[in-house]
Scaffold this active site. Structure first.
Site, PDB file in Angstrom:
ATOM      1  N   TYR A 139      11.599   8.230   0.787  1.00 17.09           N
ATOM      2  CA  TYR A 139      11.447   7.154  -0.201  1.00 17.09           C
ATOM      3  C   TYR A 139      12.098   7.451  -1.556  1.00 17.09           C
ATOM      4  CZ  TYR A 139       8.141   5.521   3.275  1.00 17.09           C
ATOM      5  OH  TYR A 139       7.573   5.100   4.445  1.00 17.09           O
ATOM      6  N   HIS A 196      12.634  -3.246   1.624  1.00 18.59           N
ATOM      7  CA  HIS A 196      12.157  -1.934   2.082  1.00 18.59           C
ATOM      8  C   HIS A 196      13.070  -0.850   1.540  1.00 18.59           C
ATOM      9  CE1 HIS A 196       9.270  -3.788   4.648  1.00 18.59           C
ATOM     10  NE2 HIS A 196      10.208  -4.613   5.063  1.00 18.59           N
ATOM     11  N   ALA A 249       3.319  -0.974   4.725  1.00 26.63           N
ATOM     12  CA  ALA A 249       2.839  -0.946   6.115  1.00 26.63           C
ATOM     13  C   ALA A 249       2.367  -2.315   6.603  1.00 26.63           C
ATOM     14  CB  ALA A 249       1.719   0.079   6.253  1.00 26.63           C
ATOM     15  N   GLU A 296      12.129  -9.989   1.108  1.00 32.40           N
ATOM     16  CA  GLU A 296      11.408  -8.797   1.584  1.00 32.40           C
ATOM     17  C   GLU A 296      12.294  -7.570   1.343  1.00 32.40           C
ATOM     18  OE1 GLU A 296      10.840  -9.144   5.794  1.00 32.40           O
ATOM     19  OE2 GLU A 296      10.138  -7.070   6.013  1.00 32.40           O
ATOM     20  N   PRO A 310       0.796  -1.234   0.000  1.00 28.85           N
ATOM     21  CA  PRO A 310       0.000   0.000   0.000  1.00 28.85           C
ATOM     22  C   PRO A 310       0.829   1.286   0.000  1.00 28.85           C
ATOM     23  CG  PRO A 310      -0.122  -1.128   2.119  1.00 28.85           C
ATOM     24  CD  PRO A 310       0.535  -2.077   1.162  1.00 28.85           C
ATOM     25  N   ASN A 311       0.321   2.238  -0.759  1.00 20.70           N
ATOM     26  CA  ASN A 311       0.856   3.596  -0.887  1.00 20.70           C
ATOM     27  C   ASN A 311       2.121   3.707  -1.722  1.00 20.70           C
ATOM     28  OD1 ASN A 311      -1.174   4.974   0.703  1.00 20.70           O
ATOM     29  ND2 ASN A 311      -0.288   3.934   2.472  1.00 20.70           N
ATOM     30  N   ASN A 358       7.663  -5.902  -1.295  1.00 18.47           N
ATOM     31  CA  ASN A 358       7.715  -4.816  -0.315  1.00 18.47           C
ATOM     32  C   ASN A 358       6.293  -4.708   0.234  1.00 18.47           C
ATOM     33  OD1 ASN A 358       7.757  -2.523   1.197  1.00 18.47           O
ATOM     34  ND2 ASN A 358       8.892  -1.292  -0.300  1.00 18.47           N
ATOM     35  N   ARG A 388       5.622  12.244  -3.148  1.00 19.57           N
ATOM     36  CA  ARG A 388       5.635  12.780  -1.776  1.00 19.57           C
ATOM     37  C   ARG A 388       6.696  12.072  -0.952  1.00 19.57           C
ATOM     38  NH1 ARG A 388      -0.751  12.189  -1.354  1.00 19.57           N
ATOM     39  NH2 ARG A 388      -0.848  12.825  -3.532  1.00 19.57           N
ATOM     40  N   ARG A 398      13.910   3.827  11.949  1.00 15.58           N
ATOM     41  CA  ARG A 398      12.689   4.640  12.002  1.00 15.58           C
ATOM     42  C   ARG A 398      11.912   4.358  13.292  1.00 15.58           C
ATOM     43  NH1 ARG A 398       9.692   4.526   6.404  1.00 15.58           N
ATOM     44  NH2 ARG A 398       8.753   6.370   7.372  1.00 15.58           N
TER      45      ARG A 398
HETATM   46  O1  CA2 Z   1      10.660   1.559   3.397  1.00 17.47           O
HETATM   47  C1  CA2 Z   1       9.774   0.901   2.857  1.00 17.47           C
HETATM   48  O2  CA2 Z   1       9.859   0.462   1.721  1.00 17.47           O
HETATM   49  C2  CA2 Z   1       8.450   0.691   3.592  1.00 17.47           C
HETATM   50  O3  CA2 Z   1       8.012  -0.634   3.302  1.00 17.47           O
HETATM   51  C3  CA2 Z   1       7.502   1.725   3.055  1.00 17.47           C
HETATM   52  C4  CA2 Z   1       6.155   1.738   3.770  1.00 17.47           C
HETATM   53  C5  CA2 Z   1       6.343   1.817   5.275  1.00 17.47           C
HETATM   54  O4  CA2 Z   1       5.093   1.695   5.927  1.00 17.47           O
HETATM   55  C6  CA2 Z   1       7.277   0.729   5.784  1.00 17.47           C
HETATM   56  O5  CA2 Z   1       7.438   0.906   7.175  1.00 17.47           O
HETATM   57  C7  CA2 Z   1       8.612   0.813   5.104  1.00 17.47           C
HETATM   58  C8  CA2 Z   1       5.320   2.957   3.328  1.00 17.47           C
HETATM   59  C9  CA2 Z   1       5.130   3.072   1.860  1.00 17.47           C
HETATM   60  C10 CA2 Z   1       4.507   4.401   1.578  1.00 17.47           C
HETATM   61  O6  CA2 Z   1       5.080   4.920   0.412  1.00 17.47           O
HETATM   62  C11 CA2 Z   1       4.931   6.233   0.144  1.00 17.47           C
HETATM   63  C12 CA2 Z   1       5.626   6.725  -0.925  1.00 17.47           C
HETATM   64  C13 CA2 Z   1       5.542   8.054  -1.238  1.00 17.47           C
HETATM   65  C14 CA2 Z   1       4.755   8.905  -0.489  1.00 17.47           C
HETATM   66  C15 CA2 Z   1       4.059   8.425   0.581  1.00 17.47           C
HETATM   67  C16 CA2 Z   1       4.149   7.073   0.901  1.00 17.47           C
END
Ligand code: CA2
Length: 166
Positions: free
Chosen positions: A23, A100, A77, A98, A10-11, A74, A18, A107
């Site tokens: 990221y 990230h 969340a 996996e 997700p996301n 990946n 953003r 974090r």
């Molecule tokens: O670091 C990673 O790849 C994560 O899997 C990314 C997740 C986060 O919840 C994990 O703890 C670590 C969040 C992905 C959200 O991606 C976004 C990208 C751009 C803007 C907002 C969110």
């Protein structure tokens, strides 16, 4: 040809738009292109998908069993919450890496726990999009340098036939 399923949680569709300080600046499309390019060099087939839905990710993992040799995921969340994704990976038994983008251990405390790592052959965290490329190389290596790859249906049939003749 090795077949690898790449799943983004997700996301991650928001990549590049953003939170670039966490990221990075690349879009998901650009990340997927880099993965596809490396797969071509390795003569592997990759199929890439992103979903915001836990159930859809579980379904894709289940479906991967019939069609793929390994998974790169990946879970975003869901890494920190999803027993369902963990159970699906354990159930299909495909080697899974996996990934990230950020270093989840640098974090917030709640990101330090992964439900996925215990059923993955490895985890890459904190190297940005390069992490996916290393995961692809690692999975390719894992699947080709040993007999860890599951047999194709043709091989399974001929092995079964060979067994029957003994
Ligand atoms: O670091 C990673 O790849 C994560 O899997 C990314 C997740 C986060 O919840 C994990 O703890 C670590 C969040 C992905 C959200 O991606 C976004 C990208 C751009 C803007 C907002 C969110």
């Amino acid at each position: 040809m090795l077949r690898i399923r790449v799943l983004h949680g997700p996301n991650l569709n928001l990549l590049g738009s953003r939170e670039q300080s966490i990221y990075g600046m690349l879009s998901l499309e650009a990340v997927d292109s880099a993965i596809t390019k490396l797969a071509e060099e390795l003569a592997a087939q990759v199929d890439l998908s992103q979903s915001n839905s836990e159930g859809e990710l579980v379904t894709w993992i289940q479906e991967a069993r019939a069609e793929y040799d390994g998974i790169i995921i990946n879970p975003a969340a869901y890494t920190h919450t999803s027993v369902a994704i963990r159970d699906a990976i354990a159930a299909v038994g495909l080697p899974t890496i996996e990934v990230h983008l950020s270093n989840i251990y640098q974090r917030e405390e709640f990101r330090h726990r992964s439900y996925i790592s215990g059923v993955a052959i490895g985890q890459i965290s904190g190297l940005g999009p390069t992490g996916y490329l290393l995961a692809l190389r690692g999975l390719h290596d894992y699947l080709t340098t040993s007999k860890r790859r599951k047999p194709t249906s043709a091989q399974a049939t001929s092995r079964g036939a060979a067994k029957g003749t003994r």
